[in-house]
Design a protein around this motif. Structure first.
Motif: not given
Ligand SMILES: NC(=O)C1=CN([C@@H]2O[C@H](COP(=O)(O)OP(=O)(O)OC[C@H]3O[C@@H](n4cnc5c(N)ncnc54)[C@H](O)[C@@H]3O)[C@@H](O)[C@H]2O)[C@@H](O)CC1
Ligand SMILES: [K+]
Length: 484
Positions: A355-383
Motif C-alpha cells: 500500500n506504501m510508496l516511498i519517493t527518494p532521490h539518490a541521497g535519500e535512497f543511499q541512506k536507506l541502502l547504506k551504500k552507493e547505488i550501483e545499478s537499478i537492480e539495487d532499487i528493484e531488489n530493495y523494493s
C-alpha cells in the motif's frame, strides 16, 4: 516499450538464432539501418572504427554497404584479431571481396566528416583499457559527426556508467530494444540522438522482460476517466500531513498538486501555520500552532485520516516528527500511504507493505541502502525485500514495485529545484485517491509534472521554471491527453 540489459539482449540474439535465423542476417539488418542513417548525414569521407567482436562485425558490414553505394569509406580495426568473433571474421572476408579499404593508422580524424563507432557494443566487459583510451580521446576531440553502433563504446549498457572512458556520439543506432545504458546518465547524454531500428528478433522472449519506457501512450491508457454524473466523493480524499517550522512552503505545493490534478477533497494538516488558503481556498486546512508534530497530535487528526482514502506524509516535515510519523505508518498501514522526504527514513523502523510508496532521490535512497547505488537492480531488489513501491527520483526516474519497472525520461534540469518533489507527491496521492493503483498513479504524476516542467522550460527557460508554475499549468498536459 521494453528496455533490456546486456544479458537479456544476448538471450534474445541467441533465441532468434536458435529459431533458424542466421546471425549474418541480423548483422545485415543492423548494418543496413546504420548505413541509412550515415547516408542522411551526406558524408564525403567516412571512417568506420571496428572492434573485433560482433559490434565490429556490424561496423564492417556498414563499411561494405557504404562502399558498395559509392561512398569514400575506410576501415580501421582496433583490438586483437586472434580472438575475433565469427561475425567479425566473416564480415572482414566479405569486405575484402568488396574491395573495402582498410587503413593501419589514423592520423587526423578531422579528415573525415563521419566516424562510425563499431568498436564495442553490449559486449563491453569491465573498464576500457589499452590503446582504446587514447583513441576515445582522439574521437571526442575531433569535429566529425559520430554515429555509434548499438551503444557508444565505453558506456555500460546495464548502468549507463562510463567505464573509464567513452565515446560521445551524435547519433546512436540501436537494435530491437533500448538498453538501460541509453536511458541513465551519463549514458543518456553520451548516446546523443537515439534511433531504434526494428529487427527480426524473436518476440517470444518479451514475456520475460520487466522493464519499460514510460510513454504518452501508456499514460493515455491509465489516466482515469471522470464520469460526468459525479460528486466529490467519486474522486477520493487525501490527508496531506506535512510541514514544520522550517518548511512551511512544502505543504502548499503538495496540497496544490493534489487539488489541481483532480482529487475530490484535500485535507492539509501542518504543525505550524502555512498560508495555503491564500493559494487555494478549497483545501480543508488545520494547524496546531507549534513547530513540529508530536505523537499525541494523532488523536486530533484521527477523524480526517480515517475519512481519507490516501495519506501523504513527509513533505517539509523535518527530522523532529519521527515518533508521530512512525505511529501513523503503523496504525494506518492498511491505507494507501505516500511516504515522502524526511518521512522516508522512518520506514526502517516499521513493517512496510505494497500500500506504501516511498519517493527518494539518490541521497535519500543511499541512506536507506547504506551504500552507493550501483545499478537499478539495487532499487528493484530493495523494493522486493521491503515489499514496498519505489519512485526513485532522478533526471531519469525509476518507478518500480520490484517485479516491473518503468523509466521516466521526461525529466530535465527545469525540475532540479526544491519543491518539485513536494508537488510530485501531491499529484501521486491525487491519482491514488481517484482510484488508480499506486504504480499507475506514480506514472501519471511523474509524467504530468515532468512534461509540464519540460514544456515550460522550452517556452520560458529552465532557469526560471518553478514548482508553483508547474502546479498551475498541470491542466495543459491534461488537456492534451484528453485530446482537445
Ligand atoms: N546476433 C548477434 O549477436 C547480434 C549482435 N549485434 C551486434 O553485436 C554486438 C555484441 O557483440 P559481442 O557480443 O561480440 O560484443 P561486442 O562486440 O560489443 O564487444 C566484444 C569486443 O569488445 C572487446 N572488449 C570488451 N570489453 C572491453 C574492454 N573493457 N576494453 C577493450 N576491449 C573490450 C572484446 O575483446 C571483444 O572484441 C551488439 O552490440 C551489436 O552491435 C548485431 O549485429 C545484431 C545481432
Ligand atoms: K559501439
Amino acid at each position: 516499450m521494453y528496455i533490456v540489459n546486456s544479458k537479456e539482449m544476448k538471450n534474445i540474439d541467441e533465441l532468434t538464432i536458435s529459431k533458424g535465423l542466421q546471425e549474418s542476417i541480423l548483422m545485415e539488418q543492423a548494418a543496413f539501418s546504420v548505413k541509412e542513417i550515415v547516408e542522411d548525414l551526406n558524408p564525403k569521407k567516412i571512417l568506420v572504427m571496428a572492434g573485433t567482436g560482433n559490434n565490429g562485425g556490424d561496423g564492417l558490414a556498414v563499411a561494405r554497404l557504404l562502399k558498395n553505394d559509392g561512398y569514400d569509406v575506410q576501415v580501421y580495426i582496433i583490438g586483437n584479431e586472434e580472438n575475433a568473433s565469427y561475425g567479425f571474421v566473416n564480415q572482414k572476408d566479405i569486405c575484402k571481396e568488396y574491395q573495402v579499404d582498410f587503413i593501419d593508422e589514423i592520423k587526423d580524424l578531422n579528415n573525415f566528416d563521419v566516424l562510425v563507432d563499431g568498436i564495442i557494443g553490449v559486449g563491453l566487459a569491465g573498464e576500457i583499457k589499452g590503446e582504446l583510451l587514447d583513441i576515445i580521446d582522439h574521437v571526442n576531440s575531433c569535429n566529425c559527426k559520430v554515429v555509434s553502433i548499438d551503444i557508444p563504446t565505453g558506456i555500460s549498457s546495464d548502468t549507463g556508467k562510463i567505464m573509464k572512458k567513452a565515446i560521445k556520439a551524435d547519433i546512436t543506432v540501436t537494435f530491437g530494444y533500448l538498453k538501460i545504458g541509453h536511458l541513465l546518465y551519463p549514458g543518456r547524454s553520451y548516446s546523443g540522438e537515439i534511433k531504434l531500428s526494428q529487427m527480426s528478433f524473436y518476440k517470444g522472449y518479451e514475456k520475460n522482460l520487466k522493464r519499460f519506457l514510460l510513454t504518452e501512450e501508456k499514460i493515455r491508457d491509465i489516466l482515469p476517466k471522470r464520469p460526468k454524473d459525479s460528486h466529490k466523493y467519486n474522486f477520493g480524499s487525501i490527508a496531506v500531513i506535512a510541514g514544520s517550522k522550517e518548511y512551511s512552503g512544502a505543504p502548499i505545493l503538495s496540497a496544490l498538486g493534489a487539488q489541481l490534478s483532480g482529487a475530490g477533497m484535500v485535507y492539509l494538516i501542518t504543525p505550524s501555520y502555512t498560508p495555503i488558503l491564500e493559494h487555494e481556498p478549497s483545501v480543508i486546512y488545520t494547524d496546531f500552532n507549534k513547530n513540529y508534530f508530536e505523537k499525541n497530535d494523532l488523536i486530533k487528526i484521527k477523524g480526517k485520516i480515517e475519512k481519507s482514502d490516501v495519506i501523504l506524509i513527509g513533505p517539509g516535515i523535518g527530522q523532529n516528527s519521527n515518533d508521530f510519523i512512525k505511529e501513523i505508518l503503523e496504525k494506518y498501514s492498511h491505507k494507501k500511504i505516500v511516504i515522502d522526504a524526511d518521512a522516508i527514513g522512518v520506514i526502517k523502523k516499521v513493517k512496510t507493505n505494497k500500500n506504501m510508496l516511498i519517493t527518494p532521490h539518490a541521497g535519500e535512497f543511499q541512506k536507506l541502502l547504506k551504500k552507493e547505488i550501483e545499478s537499478i537492480e539495487d532499487i528493484e531488489n530493495y523494493s522486493l525485500e521491503k515489499n514496498i513501491n519505489v519512485l526513485y527520483k532522478s533526471t531519469t526516474s525509476l518507478i518500480t514495485d520490484g517485479d516491473n519497472s518503468y523509466f521516466n525520461v521526461f525529466g530535465n534540469d527545469a525540475l532540479s529545484k526544491g519543491g518539485t518533489g513536494d508537488l510530485v507527491s501531491g499529484v501521486i496521492a491525487s491519482y491514488i485517491a481517484q482510484g488508480c493503483t499506486v504504480i499507475d498513479s506514480t506514472l501519471i504524476a511523474t509524467y504530468l509534472v515532468y512534461k509540464t516542467g519540460y514544456d515550460l522550460g522550452i517556452e520560458n527557460t529552465n532557469f526560471t521554471v518553478t514548482p508553483l508554475q508547474i502546479a498551475k499549468n498541470l491542466n495543459r498536459e491534461l488537456i492534451k491527453l484528453r485530446g482537445d
